[in-house]
Design a protein around this motif. Structure first.
Motif, PDB file in Angstrom:
ATOM      1  N   UNK A  64       0.834  -1.200   0.000  1.00  0.00           N
ATOM      2  CA  UNK A  64       0.000   0.000   0.000  1.00  0.00           C
ATOM      3  C   UNK A  64       0.871   1.254   0.000  1.00  0.00           C
ATOM      4  N   UNK A  65       2.000   1.212   0.691  1.00  0.00           N
ATOM      5  CA  UNK A  65       2.938   2.330   0.641  1.00  0.00           C
ATOM      6  C   UNK A  65       3.532   2.479  -0.749  1.00  0.00           C
ATOM      7  N   UNK A  66       3.790   1.367  -1.418  1.00  0.00           N
ATOM      8  CA  UNK A  66       4.323   1.412  -2.779  1.00  0.00           C
ATOM      9  C   UNK A  66       3.286   2.017  -3.728  1.00  0.00           C
ATOM     10  N   UNK A  67       2.026   1.657  -3.557  1.00  0.00           N
ATOM     11  CA  UNK A  67       0.967   2.223  -4.402  1.00  0.00           C
ATOM     12  C   UNK A  67       0.891   3.735  -4.215  1.00  0.00           C
ATOM     13  N   UNK A  68       0.892   4.183  -2.965  1.00  0.00           N
ATOM     14  CA  UNK A  68       0.843   5.624  -2.693  1.00  0.00           C
ATOM     15  C   UNK A  68       2.064   6.327  -3.271  1.00  0.00           C
ATOM     16  N   UNK A  69       3.243   5.732  -3.114  1.00  0.00           N
ATOM     17  CA  UNK A  69       4.462   6.335  -3.662  1.00  0.00           C
ATOM     18  C   UNK A  69       4.390   6.418  -5.184  1.00  0.00           C
ATOM     19  N   UNK A  70       3.839   5.405  -5.813  1.00  0.00           N
ATOM     20  CA  UNK A  70       3.725   5.415  -7.277  1.00  0.00           C
ATOM     21  C   UNK A  70       2.832   6.549  -7.752  1.00  0.00           C
ATOM     22  N   UNK A  71       1.705   6.735  -7.076  1.00  0.00           N
ATOM     23  CA  UNK A  71       0.783   7.794  -7.485  1.00  0.00           C
ATOM     24  C   UNK A  71       1.382   9.182  -7.254  1.00  0.00           C
ATOM     25  N   UNK A  72       2.053   9.381  -6.133  1.00  0.00           N
ATOM     26  CA  UNK A  72       2.661  10.690  -5.886  1.00  0.00           C
ATOM     27  C   UNK A  72       3.814  10.942  -6.846  1.00  0.00           C
ATOM     28  N   UNK A  73       4.609   9.915  -7.125  1.00  0.00           N
ATOM     29  CA  UNK A  73       5.719  10.055  -8.067  1.00  0.00           C
ATOM     30  C   UNK A  73       5.190  10.416  -9.458  1.00  0.00           C
TER      31      UNK A  73
END
Length: 294
Positions: A64-73
C-alpha cells in the motif's frame, strides 16, 4: 446476397492483420498474465492454482505504501512536465531571433538514448565527482559532498527530475504544434480589443490547447506510471525502497525473486489502476467541457 457476402469477407480480410496483432500481442499475454496471477508459478515445472492468495498478499502495508508512492511520483512528474512544457511551447512560439535554434535545442533529451541520458544524470548526482554536488560546494550552498542517490528523499526527487528532463521535450513540441494551429486572427482581434498577453493566453491559448493537453497528459501519465528504466538504472528502487514504484516492485517480485504468480498479480493490479484512471479521467474532462450527456 453474393455481393454482400463478398464485401463482408473482404472487410474481414482487411481487418485480419489488426485482429491477429491484437490477439497475439495484446489479448493472449493479458489473458495468460491473469491466469498466472491465480497460481504459485515459479521456476518449477509445475504449479498449482491458489485462488486469490496472490492478490491478498498485494494489499499488505508495504505494498500500500508502494501504491501511494507510485501515485505521488507520477503526479509530480506529470505535473512538472505539463507546466514546463506549456511555458516552453509558449516561449518557443514567440517571434524572437533564432527561435528555430532554440526549438532544436529542446530535442537532445528526447533524441539521446534513454539509458545514456539516465547514466549521465547518475554521474551528475554522484556525491564525490558529480557536477551538481561540485557546483553546490563551489558556490557555498553545502559544506561537503552531497550524494543525492544515497538518501531516500533526495533520491526520490532526483528520479522525478530525470524523468521530467526526458519527457519535457516531447510535451513541449506537442504543445507547440497545438499553439501554432490556433488561428492568428483570434489573437489579432483580442489585441485590437485591448486584451493583455495574460488574457490572450488565458482566454484563447489555453481553451484551444485543452484537447492537446488532455491527450498529452494521459499519454504522459501512462508512460510515467509504467516508467522502469529511470528508477532502475539510478537506484534500483533504493535506498531502502524509497524509490520503489509498482512497476519496480513487480519486476523485483517476478524476475528478481522468481515468483511469477505474485508478479502477474501485481501486473494485473497495475493494468486495473490505469484502466480505471483512464475511464475516470475522460469522464471528468468531458464533464468539465460540458459534453458529457450521461
Amino acid at each position: 446476397m453474393t455481393q454482400s457476402r463478398a464485401a463482408w469477407y473482404f472487410a474481414w480480410a482487411l481487418l485480419a492483420p489488426a485482429v491477429l496483432y491484437i490477439v497475439i500481442i495484446v489479448a493472449w499475454p493479458l489473458i495468460e498474465t491473469v491466469r498466472l496471477s491465480f497460481t504459485n508459478a515459479s521456476l518449477r515445472r509445475t504449479y498449482d492454482y491458489v485462488g486469490w492468495i496472490n492478490y491478498q498478499k498485494i494489499f499488505d502495508r508495504d505494498f500500500l505504501e508502494i501504491i501511494l508512492r507510485t501515485f505521488t511520483w507520477t503526479f509530480f512528474s506529470v505535473l512538472l512536465k505539463m507546466v514546463i512544457g506549456t511555458f516552453g511551447a509558449v516561449l518557443l512560439n514567440c517571434a524572437v531571433p533564432g527561435r528555430h535554434v532554440f526549438r532544436l535545442l529542446t530535442m537532445p533529451p528526447w533524441i539521446v538514448p534513454m539509458a545514456i541520458g539516465i547514466f549521465m544524470w547518475g554521474w551528475m548526482y554522484n556525491g564525490q565527482f558529480g557536477m551538481i554536488s561540485g557546483l553546490l560546494q563551489r558556490f557555498g550552498f553545502v559544506d561537503g559532498p552531497v550524494a543525492f542517490l544515497a538518501y531516500g528523499h533526495s533520491a526520490y526527487w532526483a528520479t522525478i527530475v530525470t524523468d521530467v528532463w526526458i519527457g519535457v521535450p516531447m510535451v513541449t513540441i506537442y504543445f507547440l504544434a497545438a499553439i501554432q494551429s490556433i488561428p492568428r486572427d483570434l489573437y489579432e482581434a483580442a489585441w485590437t480589443d485591448g486584451a493583455s498577453r495574460w488574457m490572450r493566453f488565458r482566454r484563447i491559448t489555453m481553451p484551444l490547447m485543452a484537447p492537446a493537453v488532455i491527450t498529452m497528459s494521459m499519454l504522459s501519465l501512462i508512460a510515467t506510471f509504467n516508467s522502469f528504466d529511470i528508477i532502475w538504472i539510478l537506484t534500483q528502487g533504493g535506498p531502502s525502497g524509497e524509490t520503489t514504484t509498482m512497476i519496480i516492485d513487480t519486476y523485483a517480485t517476478a524476475i528478481g525473486s522468481k515468483k511469477y504468480g505474485e508478479g502477474a498479480a501485481r501486473a494485473v493490479v497495475i493494468c486495473l489502476f490505469l484502466s480505471l484512471f483512464c475511464i475516470a479521467y475522460f469522464r471528468m474532462t468531458r464533464r468539465l467541457a460540458g459534453t458529457d450527456k450521461a
